[in-house]
Write a protein that holds these residues in place. Structure first.
Motif, PDB file in Angstrom:
ATOM      1  N   TYR D  80      24.277  49.769  42.841  1.00 48.96           N
ATOM      2  CA  TYR D  80      24.735  48.085  41.885  1.00 48.96           C
ATOM      3  C   TYR D  80      25.109  47.958  43.058  1.00 48.96           C
ATOM      4  O   TYR D  80      25.308  46.597  43.498  1.00 48.96           O
ATOM      5  CB  TYR D  80      25.479  49.533  41.340  1.00 48.96           C
ATOM      6  N   LEU D 116      31.869  36.377  42.318  1.00 50.91           N
ATOM      7  CA  LEU D 116      32.396  38.300  42.743  1.00 50.91           C
ATOM      8  C   LEU D 116      31.629  38.091  40.911  1.00 50.91           C
ATOM      9  O   LEU D 116      31.041  39.023  40.702  1.00 50.91           O
ATOM     10  CB  LEU D 116      33.413  38.716  42.969  1.00 50.91           C
ATOM     11  N   ARG D 117      32.462  38.094  40.247  1.00 47.66           N
ATOM     12  CA  ARG D 117      32.313  38.036  38.573  1.00 47.66           C
ATOM     13  C   ARG D 117      30.809  38.186  38.464  1.00 47.66           C
ATOM     14  O   ARG D 117      30.175  38.778  37.452  1.00 47.66           O
ATOM     15  CB  ARG D 117      33.098  37.765  37.995  1.00 47.66           C
ATOM     16  N   GLU D 120      28.779  40.795  39.536  1.00 46.72           N
ATOM     17  CA  GLU D 120      28.909  42.053  39.044  1.00 46.72           C
ATOM     18  C   GLU D 120      28.025  42.219  37.606  1.00 46.72           C
ATOM     19  O   GLU D 120      27.401  43.384  37.368  1.00 46.72           O
ATOM     20  CB  GLU D 120      30.254  42.236  38.923  1.00 46.72           C
ATOM     21  N   ASP D 121      28.226  41.025  36.450  1.00 45.04           N
ATOM     22  CA  ASP D 121      27.382  41.260  36.006  1.00 45.04           C
ATOM     23  C   ASP D 121      25.785  40.881  35.925  1.00 45.04           C
ATOM     24  O   ASP D 121      25.268  42.057  35.031  1.00 45.04           O
ATOM     25  CB  ASP D 121      28.228  39.622  35.023  1.00 45.04           C
ATOM     26  N   ALA D 124      24.902  44.804  36.254  1.00 46.59           N
ATOM     27  CA  ALA D 124      24.815  45.436  35.999  1.00 46.59           C
ATOM     28  C   ALA D 124      23.734  45.511  35.175  1.00 46.59           C
ATOM     29  O   ALA D 124      23.164  46.203  34.108  1.00 46.59           O
ATOM     30  CB  ALA D 124      26.178  45.250  35.382  1.00 46.59           C
ATOM     31  N   LYS D 125      23.145  43.939  34.712  1.00 47.86           N
ATOM     32  CA  LYS D 125      21.883  43.834  33.594  1.00 47.86           C
ATOM     33  C   LYS D 125      20.794  43.847  34.341  1.00 47.86           C
ATOM     34  O   LYS D 125      20.076  44.836  33.431  1.00 47.86           O
ATOM     35  CB  LYS D 125      21.690  42.291  33.639  1.00 47.86           C
ATOM     36  N   ILE D 127      21.092  47.087  36.446  1.00 49.19           N
ATOM     37  CA  ILE D 127      20.475  47.934  36.216  1.00 49.19           C
ATOM     38  C   ILE D 127      20.684  48.715  34.855  1.00 49.19           C
ATOM     39  O   ILE D 127      19.832  49.644  34.776  1.00 49.19           O
ATOM     40  CB  ILE D 127      22.232  49.276  36.667  1.00 49.19           C
TER      41      ILE D 127
END
Lengths: 305, 305, 305, 305, 305, 305
Positions: D80, D116-117, D120-121, D124-125, D127
């Motif tokens: 991640y 960055l946001r 991260e989004d 996560a999707k 993962i």
């Protein structure tokens, strides 16, 4: 021990160590996504610094008059960018440890952005000081050469002498200390302490033409003030004698508690000079003595036997 | 020198060095196929240990409350498997050096299998002690913080202070010493000695809330017993004064010959305390002194000048 | 700080540091295309040397009676070829620093060829000394074992003891010193100084069965002469008291100025022995004392309290 | 060539290459301070992915039922955090190349925060898709095993077969492609192309139980659609036949131009299937043929001789 | 097998392999002390070349308009010094293999000096060609972009496309080939062959705006001549049909035996074009065909089915 | 996505992937404590093998007539000890995958001991074959040289040619295959496949004086039998046409299904030869053809157009 028995131990110990009761005083959680300062990157900062100050002695390049400026440009750029990440890491660490007081009004992204801005600013100010740092380190090389009959030339001193390795790091760290960079200055001097056995606190103030012979075991405390042309031998302590406690029994931080050495002082091996006392200009402190009171200018103290 | 002349030297020297007469006292042949303990793996053991004890400070991971247990599980598993190989290597070495007395009745494969079983057993017992090791090291962090006005927070102490680097290794090594693991404890403390300049024998017994300021040059001998709340400064020796020889003129091993320091003792820089003497509770030993006799509780010894 | 502002600093600092006025005393330009001696290669030389002297303890190989000679042959060949490049680098450095006086009559290619010839010659002479070096180091291992009740066997001493790490390097460096190899001997002993805290100048002369216990902080100066069966403890200084200056105020090089220790002398921790004095056969110097005058054979000096 | 002559060349060439006229089409300036995606980190992403999908086969750990979850937790966390930095780097690159249209209204810090946001989004999707990715890759392992009489067991296929190395990377890259991650998917598949000789565009759509035997030279284009139970041999091309140009003579992007292979198709070695044609369910394409028109279900095409 | 039995095998095999009868055709002894060209250094040459040609895409630096020239200066200096050592190594190898005919009149030191001078000369001439190499590689990037609808921007092509990785190496190697540098050009193109699956002989002559799609399996022979605006697909062979033997039955070296492709030719996947034939301007060769005779300008050849 | 939302995904995905239902077909648990064969160690085995077969071309040493035997001894010892660990790992893997049938009667420690004994035995037998392996590889070097007019000397072929890199690995792997070593032979040839694009199954039987020009895309199947003096060009497939299934629909293992090429056969680029057919002595197969039936001795097959 059966496999089952070990798995029981393994599971129990892991759970126990993962419980907050076990780790609470010893645990660091990253502030934002900023990692801790990195010993590896700090080591690169030290190597870049040595490469910039002493061109041709450190660093991988085959430098000559034509290529020196290119190499300096690249090294300074690398130094700057490593400093930015490490200062930002130090700020993040410090904010975490100190309860984020300075950052309380911000959200996470703004904090990171603000810390980056602060880090860039301080790194640039550090870069600006490089020529002065080189000038002062030149005086230290001269002092080491003049103080050691075994030295053959400046090159030998720059290549091998622990005092120059130490002072390059100390003078860098002191500059960062003056710029209010947290944690990094101390990490840098402890790295050099491990390499050379010389422990200079980054807060100490040290004049020009300073040298330390051999060096192992030397300690120079946070609030020391050392003049020009001072020479120390191995094992010398410039320490605190005692320190006042606050109402909770904790030491009060930041009080001047280490010696002042005026210009031209010499301190021989294993001497301990303790407390906020003044060793006057040109005084000589003999080896293995224990000094806790002022010494007048020009005096000479030696061990009784 | 001609190529021929060098080849003559090369061939002659190689033969000479390969002759048993030349190497006999200095040669190690592997016991079975088990290699010697490895400094590289021991270094990883130290790093895993620091990473487990001080989560978030050491190790590469970005730890938070969710991921801490996963990281601990992986680190403990690695620590265990490295310990098994190294303890097995230590047992193989020890068997070799001590004439394989303990193993005389076995054939080679059975010996390796038996040593593996012993190594797994001792490694598991070590793992079981990790929570207690962390608890004691927490008291050392507290002592270092309370003893140094220059320290800003626990994080700085955990990140930089040589005393914590040293004590983490010493307390690990002492645990292995108590489990009768050969060679490894000594290799571990010598690695930390090289890193910090502090030389603590793994056999020494040291209480809680122990700290050493700066540390370079400190020596703590094999049979020392140190109470709680003791503080040493750099250059302090807790050594042996002399030691009896056996009929062959060799020193007799294992006799108590180093000092006992009771609770709350402070010893200042470069003091030497030698022999099986007792420094009583709360005594203070000044810098640069040479102590070879008991000191009563609460007393204060300083250098004459 | 704006990007523009930083670029101004960057450009100005780079130019300033690239100006000869800034770097002139601190700059090394390669002599011919020969690089400076390399700390990495010197480290490999140390490791090869340890691997050759103590077969089976250092180095990666699984050595037994059948394979030992192959391994020694390969290690000696590597040692020789690394020595050639490093000695050549030392000669090139030295020529540069000393104005190339010795090489004035040659053109560049001839100089390189001549330096290579000199380097091959000296490296071969060093290789020739390896069996004698192993013989003397065997006596040092014996002395360390006999001097320490905590030592379990020779293997522990060879694997861990700083004194053996230091003496292997010192004895190699001293051999190169006697072959008039510039710079390298000093770089080697400073590397070992950083590793062990023991600082022995490669010019010092040291007899057989020599040992140092613990070692941190020991200093042994360039013109020391040490007999057989001498033992030092940690923190001992064998230094210069003062040194005459020439008409320009610079120290005169090469004058005998460090102590002579005759056979069987013992010096306890943190003692300082300074100047060209003689400590007579069998004398004992107590810890933390400061000695600047001859001590007769068999005498015992201790600190007053 | 004299030193002077070379310095002239050096200076002239450096200036010429540093002139914008020379580098303008080939130059990348970082967007903000975000570096380009890193091949080294992408390689780690691939290794972490393989380690997660095939536990015990890849990665350094000694996994068993007790420790598997810890290891997975740590690997997923690493995956991640590496994905976040690389996706952010891809977004920064893409913004730069495409004129920052998407970011025009923002200042630099806000852009970095926003990227960055987004990173991260998307990470996560990604993962979240891992269990499904493992499920589909299991079908590919089964297909490879069933399709090769030389395969001894699943373990051999997971350890060695290029098709599984390739498909793990392709299926990861395709998932990132569906999440609109720029540049990274293509870099990933080119890394696997270099390793295996199989070139699958991350935009291609591929069903379950897919396998490729040997694989070197296989090409699968961006708009291919492949059903379930399809098998290809080495050297097969699923390519475009031609593509329309826009008014400037540049190829129009994104038009479907590669073949559709329905379920159960087999294509033998070195066959080329070109253009938006359909190979019907269960058809067989012989080796070394050149197919540019639809093939009906169940048909068999072979080379004429 | 007993230890003794293995030692017998070990000793016998080692002796047998060390006998000149065994190794004579496969053995390389260094010419002088010059080592063989090094794959590691050649890899660094490739990386420096990519970093210089495509600033900001390759190499570790954070480049901007201010720092670009510094970085280029350092990279070019490194490239030059690596080229000097490798060209010298190639010359030494070639001299050895070819019986030192060119060097027969010299002694060893003079040979080394002369080879160094030749290497410096050719490396400098190579450096002088860098701006032209960048200009031509720019045309290749444009051709790759125009030829692939899947490409999003130049950056993607420079970062990922195997054709650009290959052509950068080929164009460097061809330049060294023209400078009569032995061995190195071939080693370079084989390194790129392993990375990309594209095998271009460094002796081939290739015009501007050249591209290869996907690339795995492409072979371009030593005496090929390729015009401008030519495009190949994966698996294309431009090879020799047969070659005349000399009286000893060995192939005669250096005879033109590979195809000539005029401007604007396109060759589709897996086509084989063999012999010294000419494919006329604008001709199209379909996939999987076998061509051994001239093809007129504008013609189109496809596989029969 | 909030931190909380990601932590939910993280925890859920980790649990799902750690559930046996998810990983069961893809999971490897170590048999005993023996790890899987290691790609890194296998890579070292390949490098040691190349260094032994082609002395002076591979490996770090400066070899000459004096030192060659030492170097060979050390390399052979390393090769042996790496082979022992890897063969043991292969046996452990194989036992695990195949249900430990062969080991059912043993306990864990006895199994490890027995596998070690088997591994030592097979590794010793491999070492015994090294001289013959070098003899055959010499014929391959000769064939490559005679078959390529572009080759300048044997040294160029040994240094660069993919065919020699591939055949060294294949001939090693085939020897291990004949010794019934599981998994390792296949891992070795897949490593070489990735490096060279040539995929030779370790089970194939190949005569002397074998060569492959360029090589990318060549496939040689498990049951191929190739005579002496055979030459292949890039892209050639010697594959299976189809294979019988057992009652469960799985391919039956081990049936001869790949071609036999008799002496002196030449196969041109991209030809596919499939099934258990025989290509007679001296036959020539043209490029891009598809052959599934016997070809008589001396015949010549070419593509129709």
């Amino acid at each position: 021990m059966s496999v089952k028995a070990f798995e029981n131990i393994f599971t129990r110990v892991t759970e126990e160590l993962a419980h907050p009761n076990s780790y609470k005083a010893l645990y660091h959680e990253r502030n934002g996504s900023v990692p801790l300062p990195s010993n590896e990157v700090l080591q690169q900062i030290v190597e870049l610094g040595r490469s910039i100050i002493f061109p041709g002695y450190y660093g991988r390049s085959c430098i000559n008059a034509t290529t020196l400026e290119y190499r300096l440009g690249v090294d300074i750029e690398h130094l700057y960018s490593h400093l930015v990440t490490q200062i930002q890491a130090g700020l993040a660490f410090s904010g975490f440890e100190e309860g984020l007081a300075a950052f309380a009004a911000y959200n996470k992204m703004t904090i990171n952005a603000e810390m980056l801005r602060m880090a860039e600013d301080r790194a640039a100010k550090f870069i600006e000081r490089l020529p002065e740092l080189r000038r002062v380190l030149t005086t230290d090389v001269v002092a080491a050469f003049n103080g050691d009959p075994a030295a053959k030339n400046y090159g030998e001193i720059i290549s091998c002498y622990p005092v120059i390795k130490e002072l390059t790091v100390y003078r860098f760290a002191h500059e960062l200390w003056k710029l209010d960079v947290p944690l990094i200055p101390r990490m840098l001097t402890e790295m050099a302490h491990s390499e050379t056995g010389i422990d200079i606190h980054p807060g100490a103030t040290i004049g020009e033409y300073f040298t330390i012979d051999h060096g192992t075991g030397v300690v120079i405390g946070e609030t020391c003030i050392i003049g020009n042309n001072v020479k120390l031998y191995q094992g010398v302590t410039l320490g605190a004698k005692s320190f006042p406690l606050d109402n909770d029994g904790n030491p009060i931080k930041g009080i001047p508690r280490h010696p002042i050495l005026e210009d031209d002082v010499v301190v021989y091996s294993n001497a301990s000079i303790l407390g906020r006392i003044t060793i006057g200009k040109g005084a000589t402190i003999g080896g293995n003595v224990w000094v806790t009171q002022d010494v007048p200018a020009g005096a000479s103290i030696t061990q009784k036997r």
